[in-house]
Design a protein around this motif. Structure first.
Motif, short mmCIF file in Angstrom:
data_model
loop_
_atom_site.label_atom_id
_atom_site.label_comp_id
_atom_site.label_asym_id
_atom_site.label_seq_id
_atom_site.Cartn_x
_atom_site.Cartn_y
_atom_site.Cartn_z
N GLU A 171 0.82 -1.22 0.00
CA GLU A 171 0.00 0.00 0.00
C GLU A 171 0.86 1.27 0.00
N LEU A 172 2.17 1.10 -0.03
CA LEU A 172 3.07 2.25 0.07
C LEU A 172 3.72 2.56 -1.28
N SER A 173 4.12 3.81 -1.44
CA SER A 173 4.90 4.20 -2.61
C SER A 173 6.34 3.70 -2.45
N GLY A 174 7.12 3.78 -3.52
CA GLY A 174 8.51 3.36 -3.45
C GLY A 174 9.29 4.13 -2.42
N GLY A 175 9.06 5.44 -2.36
CA GLY A 175 9.75 6.26 -1.38
C GLY A 175 9.37 5.91 0.05
N GLN A 176 8.09 5.61 0.26
CA GLN A 176 7.63 5.22 1.61
C GLN A 176 8.21 3.86 2.01
N GLN A 177 8.29 2.94 1.05
CA GLN A 177 8.91 1.64 1.35
C GLN A 177 10.37 1.83 1.75
N GLN A 178 11.05 2.74 1.09
CA GLN A 178 12.44 2.99 1.42
C GLN A 178 12.58 3.54 2.84
N ARG A 179 11.66 4.38 3.25
CA ARG A 179 11.68 4.92 4.62
C ARG A 179 11.49 3.80 5.64
N VAL A 180 10.58 2.88 5.34
CA VAL A 180 10.33 1.77 6.26
C VAL A 180 11.59 0.89 6.35
N ALA A 181 12.21 0.62 5.20
CA ALA A 181 13.42 -0.20 5.21
C ALA A 181 14.53 0.48 6.01
N LEU A 182 14.65 1.81 5.87
CA LEU A 182 15.67 2.52 6.63
C LEU A 182 15.32 2.55 8.12
N ALA A 183 14.04 2.69 8.44
CA ALA A 183 13.62 2.66 9.84
C ALA A 183 13.96 1.32 10.48
N ARG A 184 13.74 0.23 9.74
CA ARG A 184 14.05 -1.10 10.25
C ARG A 184 15.54 -1.25 10.54
N ILE A 185 16.36 -0.62 9.73
CA ILE A 185 17.81 -0.66 9.96
C ILE A 185 18.19 0.20 11.16
N MET A 186 17.72 1.43 11.18
CA MET A 186 18.19 2.40 12.17
C MET A 186 17.69 2.10 13.58
N VAL A 187 16.55 1.41 13.69
CA VAL A 187 16.00 1.13 15.01
C VAL A 187 16.88 0.16 15.79
N THR A 188 17.72 -0.60 15.08
CA THR A 188 18.64 -1.54 15.75
C THR A 188 19.95 -0.88 16.14
N GLU A 189 20.10 0.41 15.83
CA GLU A 189 21.28 1.20 16.18
C GLU A 189 22.58 0.54 15.70
N PRO A 190 22.70 0.34 14.39
CA PRO A 190 23.91 -0.31 13.86
C PRO A 190 25.12 0.63 13.90
N ASP A 191 26.30 0.03 13.89
CA ASP A 191 27.53 0.82 13.81
C ASP A 191 27.80 1.28 12.39
N LEU A 192 27.23 0.56 11.43
CA LEU A 192 27.49 0.81 10.01
C LEU A 192 26.24 0.51 9.22
N ILE A 193 25.91 1.36 8.25
CA ILE A 193 24.78 1.13 7.35
C ILE A 193 25.31 0.96 5.93
N LEU A 194 24.85 -0.09 5.25
CA LEU A 194 25.25 -0.39 3.89
C LEU A 194 24.05 -0.23 2.97
#
Length: 349
Positions: free
Chosen positions: A132-155
């Motif tokens: 139900e999301l646009s491509g840009g919104q999906q990208q935000r969700v994917a980034l949120a999923r990464i950042m919520v785990t507080e990684p030392d490095l993002i790829l």
């Protein structure tokens, strides 16, 4: 200070990857053509690919070391990886997608995931599904999923490749905004020079599994050093070169003698020149000029591409003109000559 060190050696199906990346830059770019090994480099850092030998560490924490047989599992590396297609779970809501990498489904984790969605301006979408999301919104969700785990490095693996040109430009700007508060390092791979020029503080160019040029991003574009690196950074014009003295180089394919005020000290076998950097000259011929003998014109929506005759009929010079310069040409007509500005001439090995 954050620091990435990755010395990676891997052979798979006849392809050899041998790269070394050492950087304390906050935003690192890896530029290369398809099949060059750039995505394999990211997957090796993340632990998705098994490395044959080498050493990988992030901020002093060893993720892989073949000598000591250290090889942390991907979920233990504290590395966030964004796939090209975002890899969201279609049957999970936005909130549950963000919580997927957090372990237990506790109230505390639920609140933390909701807060991350709010920070990325996705509050109100918690109960929606990826479809139900646009491509840009999906990208935000994917980034949120990464950042919520507080990684030392993002790829980021070609994060804009699935978007059309309008969305791509907009999402590049938004991605930089979303990462402003992130204190770790971010590595992005792409075959797009424009994306990486905008994104990167330090740039690594990879070709056929090896790093062929690296340094401060804008410096790499100014002086790519090799023909391959120049092509990957967008240069269109190349000529075989013969140096006759420390101030003179013959551009053989263009039939032009190029004079330099500064001494040319290292061996030069090729000259490169970017299509937007020519200076038009009306009237008498000046030093470092070629006759503006146009053999073809491509009239594009926002620029005109002129192709100039050289000694090689199959390889005319490309001269790309935009904006005010094109308005002047419309008023005055085509110039008599095109001048190579000394500071813009690429001396290549």
């Amino acid at each position: 200070m954050k620091r990435l060190y990755a010395d990676i050696h891997k052979t798979i199906e006849g392809f050899d990857l041998n790269v070394k990346i050492e950087s304390d830059a906050a935003r690192i770019g890896i530029l290369g053509e398809s099949g060059s090994g750039k995505s394999m480099t990211l997957r090796s850092i993340a632990g998705i690919e098994t490395v044959d030998s080498g050493h990988i560490e992030v901020d002093g924490r060893v993720l892989f070391d073949s000598a000591s047989k250290t090889d942390l599992k991907p979920q233990k590396r504290k590395v966030g990886y964004m796939f090209q297609n975002y890899a969201l779970f279609p049957a999970m809501t936005v909130l549950k997608n963000v919580m997927a990498g957090m372990g237990r489904q506790t109230d505390e984790n639920r609140a933390k995931a909701a807060d991350m969605l709010r920070r990325l301006r996705m509050d109100g979408f918690e109960d929606k599904f990826p479809g139900e999301l646009s491509g840009g919104q999906q990208q935000r969700v994917a980034l949120a999923r990464i950042m919520v785990t507080e990684p030392d490095l993002i790829l980021l693996d070609e994060p804009f490749s699935a978007l059309d040109s309008y969305l791509r430009d907009r999402m590049q700007v938004e991605m930089l905004e979303m990462l402003e508060d992130y204190t770790g390092q971010v590595v992005m791979v792409s075959h797009s020079r424009d994306e990486l020029y905008r994104f990167s503080e330090e740039l690594f160019i990879v070709s056929r599994g090896s790093i062929i040029r690296h340094g401060e991003a804008k410096a790499v574009f100014r002086d790519p050093e090799s023909t391959i690196a120049a092509r990957l950074t967008g240069c269109k014009n190349f000529s075989e070169a013969v140096q006759t003295d420390k101030h003179t180089i013959e551009a053989i394919d263009w039939g032009v003698t190029l004079k330099f005020r500064k001494k040319v000290l290292h061996p030069v076998h090729c000259i490169g020149y970017r299509a937007h950097r020519f200076d038009p000259v009306w009237g008498d011929k000046q030093e470092n000029c070629i006759k503006c003998d146009v053999v073809r014109v491509d009239d594009l929506p926002f620029e005109k591409n002129y192709y100039i005759r050289t000694l090689r009929e199959d390889e005319p010079l490309c001269w790309f003109v935009q904006g005010e310069e094109q308005r002047i040409i419309n008023e005055r007509g085509l110039p008599d000559y095109l001048k190579f500005a000394e500071d813009d001439i690429l001396l290549l090995e």
